[in-house]
Every structure is written in structure tokens, then in C-alpha cells.
Design a protein around this motif. Structure first.
Motif, mmCIF file in Angstrom:
data_model
loop_
_atom_site.group_PDB
_atom_site.id
_atom_site.type_symbol
_atom_site.label_atom_id
_atom_site.label_comp_id
_atom_site.label_asym_id
_atom_site.label_seq_id
_atom_site.Cartn_x
_atom_site.Cartn_y
_atom_site.Cartn_z
ATOM 1 N N TYR A 21 55.803 24.376 18.664
ATOM 2 C CA TYR A 21 54.482 24.918 18.960
ATOM 3 C C TYR A 21 54.511 25.604 20.327
ATOM 4 O O TYR A 21 53.973 26.687 20.505
ATOM 5 C CB TYR A 21 53.450 23.785 18.938
ATOM 6 N N ALA A 22 55.150 24.962 21.309
ATOM 7 C CA ALA A 22 55.280 25.520 22.659
ATOM 8 C C ALA A 22 56.589 25.015 23.253
ATOM 9 O O ALA A 22 57.170 24.042 22.769
ATOM 10 C CB ALA A 22 54.105 25.110 23.533
ATOM 11 N N VAL A 23 57.049 25.698 24.297
ATOM 12 C CA VAL A 23 58.298 25.330 24.967
ATOM 13 C C VAL A 23 58.013 25.182 26.457
ATOM 14 O O VAL A 23 57.601 26.144 27.116
ATOM 15 C CB VAL A 23 59.393 26.394 24.730
ATOM 16 N N GLU B 3 53.629 16.960 8.681
ATOM 17 C CA GLU B 3 52.465 16.077 8.710
ATOM 18 C C GLU B 3 51.436 16.556 9.742
ATOM 19 O O GLU B 3 50.533 15.816 10.102
ATOM 20 C CB GLU B 3 52.913 14.641 8.996
ATOM 21 N N ARG B 4 51.616 17.776 10.236
ATOM 22 C CA ARG B 4 50.660 18.481 11.090
ATOM 23 C C ARG B 4 50.646 18.033 12.547
ATOM 24 O O ARG B 4 49.672 18.250 13.262
ATOM 25 C CB ARG B 4 49.271 18.445 10.483
ATOM 26 N N HIS B 5 51.735 17.426 13.019
ATOM 27 C CA HIS B 5 51.858 17.118 14.441
ATOM 28 C C HIS B 5 52.351 18.378 15.144
ATOM 29 O O HIS B 5 53.138 19.143 14.588
ATOM 30 C CB HIS B 5 52.845 15.967 14.669
ATOM 31 N N LEU B 6 51.875 18.616 16.368
ATOM 32 C CA LEU B 6 52.329 19.746 17.173
ATOM 33 C C LEU B 6 53.467 19.278 18.067
ATOM 34 O O LEU B 6 53.321 18.300 18.805
ATOM 35 C CB LEU B 6 51.191 20.295 18.037
ATOM 36 N N LEU B 7 54.601 19.983 18.001
ATOM 37 C CA LEU B 7 55.770 19.615 18.787
ATOM 38 C C LEU B 7 55.955 20.578 19.943
ATOM 39 O O LEU B 7 55.933 21.795 19.762
ATOM 40 C CB LEU B 7 57.027 19.620 17.925
ATOM 41 N N ILE B 8 56.170 20.016 21.127
ATOM 42 C CA ILE B 8 56.480 20.797 22.316
ATOM 43 C C ILE B 8 57.898 20.440 22.736
ATOM 44 O O ILE B 8 58.218 19.255 22.895
ATOM 45 C CB ILE B 8 55.513 20.479 23.468
ATOM 46 N N LEU B 9 58.751 21.456 22.886
ATOM 47 C CA LEU B 9 60.075 21.204 23.454
ATOM 48 C C LEU B 9 59.878 21.053 24.952
ATOM 49 O O LEU B 9 59.351 21.952 25.617
ATOM 50 C CB LEU B 9 61.043 22.348 23.145
ATOM 51 N N TRP B 10 60.290 19.912 25.488
ATOM 52 C CA TRP B 10 60.050 19.565 26.885
ATOM 53 C C TRP B 10 61.397 19.199 27.492
ATOM 54 O O TRP B 10 61.914 18.120 27.277
ATOM 55 C CB TRP B 10 59.074 18.393 26.900
#
Length: 148
Positions: free
Chosen positions: A66-68, A36-43
Motif C-alpha cells: 500500500y505504501a513504502v 483479507e483487506r489488510h493494508l501493508l506498509i513496507l517499513w
């Protein structure tokens, strides 16, 4: 929306430094949010090899972030050991340390998908299941859990 997601206790059961079993529907829900086009960051607090294991765990299940531990994929991690803070900017943080703990992944999806706050989700859930019964009847009627 940019969504920061914790790993231990959120995507997998808390077994740090090992990787616990996947929490049901966590990866599937995150993949659906990505679709659904959300950007996910592993935090996560994980670093070095432990971090690589977590990223690989998700990758093997088809989930790429998207980023870690960063706001952008090209951002480098802090190298100063006296300043290890990895504050990421996100619109939403999904973490088992939230007040009240981690909602189930179905509720998380419904809230994000519909743009609802937790309060709106609870209100709609109560409305959906109350079938015209007033709040007082639900709380103190003959089927109330408060009367047990």
C-alpha cells in the motif's frame, strides 16, 4: 488493519545490503493478509536503490505494498538528512527485532486473522495440544522437557 512489515530478517533472511533468501511462507502469508483487506506498509531501513531492489523483489513475487516507508502512497519521504526518521503509523508491526524475535509466518497469520494477541495465541496453542493435561503435568510430568 494497517500492518507495517520490515524487510531484512523478516521477509528475507538478513543479508543486508544484499537480499537474502525469502523466509518460508513470508510472501504467501502477506499476500493472504492483503486478500483479507489488510493494508501493508513496507517499513525498512533501506533507501534509494536498495529500497527499490526490495520493492521489486516483492513485486516479482506478486506482493505490492500500500505504501513504502510512509503512511500513505502519496506521502513523500523526508529529504532532510538530519531528520531521517520514517515513523509510520500502524496497528501492527512485523519485525525480526520484536522481543522474542520473529514468530513463524503461520503463527503470524493465525494471530492477525483471528485478532489474537501473542499471549492469546500461546494460550490457545497450549490448550489445543494439552488434551486435558494440567499445566503442572505438562511442566513436570514424565514427558516434560524440564526433566531432561
Amino acid at each position: 488493519m494497517i500492518i507495517a512489515v520490515d524487510f531484512d530478517g523478516t521477509i528475507v533472511e538478513h543479508r543486508y545490503p544484499q537480499i537474502g533468501k525469502e523466509i518460508p511462507f513470508a510472501i504467501a502469508t502477506l499476500k493472504k493478509l492483503q486478500a483479507e483487506r489488510h493494508l501493508l506498509i513496507l517499513w525498512t531501513v533501506r533507501e534509494r536503490g536498495l529500497l527499490e531492489e526490495a520493492v521489486e523483489f516483492c513485486r516479482k513475487r506478486g506482493l505490492e505494498f500500500y505504501a513504502v516507508n510512509a503512511n500513505h502512497p502519496d506521502e513523500s519521504l523526508p529529504t532532510n538528512p538530519s531528520s531521517p526518521c520514517r515513523k509510520v503509523r500502524a496497528d501492527l508491526y512485523i519485525d525480526d527485532c520484536n522481543m522474542g524475535g520473529l514468530a513463524d509466518w503461520g503463527a503470524i497469520y493465525e494471530m492477525v486473522h483471528n485478532g489474537w494477541s501473542y499471549e492469546q495465541y500461546i494460550s490457545r496453542t497450549i490448550e489445543k495440544h494439552s488434551h486435558g493435561v494440567s499445566l503442572w503435568q505438562r511442566l513436570f510430568g514424565k514427558h516434560s522437557y524440564f526433566l531432561l
